[in-house]
Scaffold this active site. Structure first.
Site, PDB file in Angstrom:
ATOM      1  CB  ILE A 133      40.454  28.601  51.428  1.00  0.00           C
ATOM      2  CG1 ILE A 133      39.804  27.954  52.575  1.00  0.00           C
ATOM      3  CG2 ILE A 133      41.815  29.150  51.765  1.00  0.00           C
ATOM      4  CD1 ILE A 133      39.533  29.003  53.537  1.00  0.00           C
ATOM      5  CD  GLU A 134      37.577  33.295  46.792  1.00  0.00           C
ATOM      6  OE1 GLU A 134      37.843  34.358  45.820  1.00  0.00           O
ATOM      7  OE2 GLU A 134      36.449  33.081  46.935  1.00  0.00           O
ATOM      8  N   GLY A 135      43.077  32.395  49.346  1.00  0.00           N
ATOM      9  CA  GLY A 135      44.310  32.801  49.457  1.00  0.00           C
ATOM     10  C   GLY A 135      45.035  32.183  50.753  1.00  0.00           C
TER      11      GLY A 135
END
Length: 359
Positions: free
Chosen positions: A180-182
């Site tokens: 998860i990067e956002g």
């Protein structure tokens, strides 16, 4: 001459198969401290080298011919809710709208031709998971109840459940990865708690991993890590100030913070922390050569009880970069003869192909 080559190939094949049967295939062990996880699915090398197709990503089974990699997270499930209220996946050059069909009324690709690849890798003692998210991922929930229901969807599509829209057909993956990067973490705890209940009732061992950024705590999944028992975290020590190039700067390099989290905060006291690294200079900033990462691996492995191994992004870059994955695995296992073993395994694979063609 052809008959002599065939006879010689069969002799070598028989000898090598005997050796493999004698040593057996070790089952994947999450509690080990020498595991290597490498992402597959995005053809990272091909994205930066569009004209060098020889080194583009191959199908998954190609990378399971030897014992180097222990886990393959498949990248990525990019959208939790696409058309038809089902997720969408992106596997770059391997399975896309040009070479596969969508399930009717959805944006979910039917990549069931990969089932045999996945099952072959699993039979070789490797874990294969599905990674949710990525740099452009959209894994979002509007409520805890929606997130809880989504656990059933993932279970049915990729794990031990049943569905007519399983992207990998009969193959049953070994778990999920949260890259998860956002976005918001809303619903993540409910989703993973419900999914873990399904896993605990399953017929085999399943795993939940995450790939947080190295700044601690991670902005996009840090709260979830504190509340859910993950089996491992593939900490991305790249594309950040705390990357591998800053290993000797104790104000930046923070594996100790992640080790402290693993030992004192994580709900799972056995959670493993991996060093996440780019597999080449074009795969991400913070890349270090094989000699440097060997030193980092061996020092970290000996100093921290939570150390579980190394994660690489990604397999296409590793293979194009003189089999960087072999250097990493060799550092993890202190096996100086690993390269020779992989040459033997590659020869076995090539010999098998020759004999099949002659048949």
């Amino acid at each position: 001459m052809i008959m002599l080559v065939a006879d010689f190939s069969c002799l070598i094949l028989s000898s090598l198969l005997l050796g493999i049967m004698t040593h057996g295939i070790a089952a994947f062990n999450m509690l080990s401290n020498d595991n290597l996880a490498v992402y597959w699915g995005q053809n990272s090398y091909g994205a930066t080298h569009p004209d060098k197709t020889a080194h583009w990503q191959k199908t998954l089974s190609y990378y399971c011919m030897d014992s180097v990699v222990d886990t393959f997270p498949i990248a990525f499930l990019v959208d939790s809710y696409a058309e038809g209220n089902l997720p969408s996946i992106d596997l770059a050059n391997i399975c896309n709208s040009g070479n596969a069909n969508y399930f009717p009324g959805t944006e979910l690709l039917n990549c069931s031709f990969l089932a045999s690849d996945i099952e072959m890798c699993q039979s070789a003692g490797k874990a294969v998971t599905i990674s949710l998210g990525g740099g452009t991922g959209n894994i979002q929930f509007q409520s805890d109840s929606q997130a809880t229901a989504y656990a059933q969807t993932i279970w049915n599509l990729f794990l031990g459940g049943k569905s007519k829209t399983r992207p990998f057909g009969s193959a049953i993956l070994d778990g999920i990865d949260m890259d998860i990067e956002g976005g918001s973490q809303a619903g993540y705890v409910s989703f993973l708690t419900a999914l873990r209940k399904h896993m605990n009732r399953g017929k085999k061992k399943y795993y939940i991993t995450a790939a947080p950024q190295c700044p601690f705590p991670d902005e996009y999944i840090g709260d979830t890590l504190d509340s859910v028992g993950f089996d491992a975290v593939y900490v991305q020590f790249y594309n950040n100030y705390c990357d591998l190039k800053h290993y000797n700067n104790r104000n930046d390099w923070n594996f100790a913070a992640w080790d402290d989290w693993a030992n004192n905060v994580s709900p799972n006291p056995d959670v493993k922390v991996y060093i996440g690294a780019p597999a080449s200079s074009t795969a991400g900033s913070g890349y270090v050569n094989s000699k440097k990462i060997t030193s980092i691996i061996q020092q970290t492995q000996s100093n921290y009880s939570s150390f579980g191994g190394v994660m690489l992004w990604d397999i296409s870059d590793a293979y194009a970069n003189h089999r960087y994955d072999i250097a990493v695995k060799q550092a993890l296992t202190s096996d100086e003869d690993l390269l020779n073993k992989q040459i033997r395994d590659q020869h076995l694979s090539e010999t098998r192909n020759i004999t099949q063609e002659e048949d």
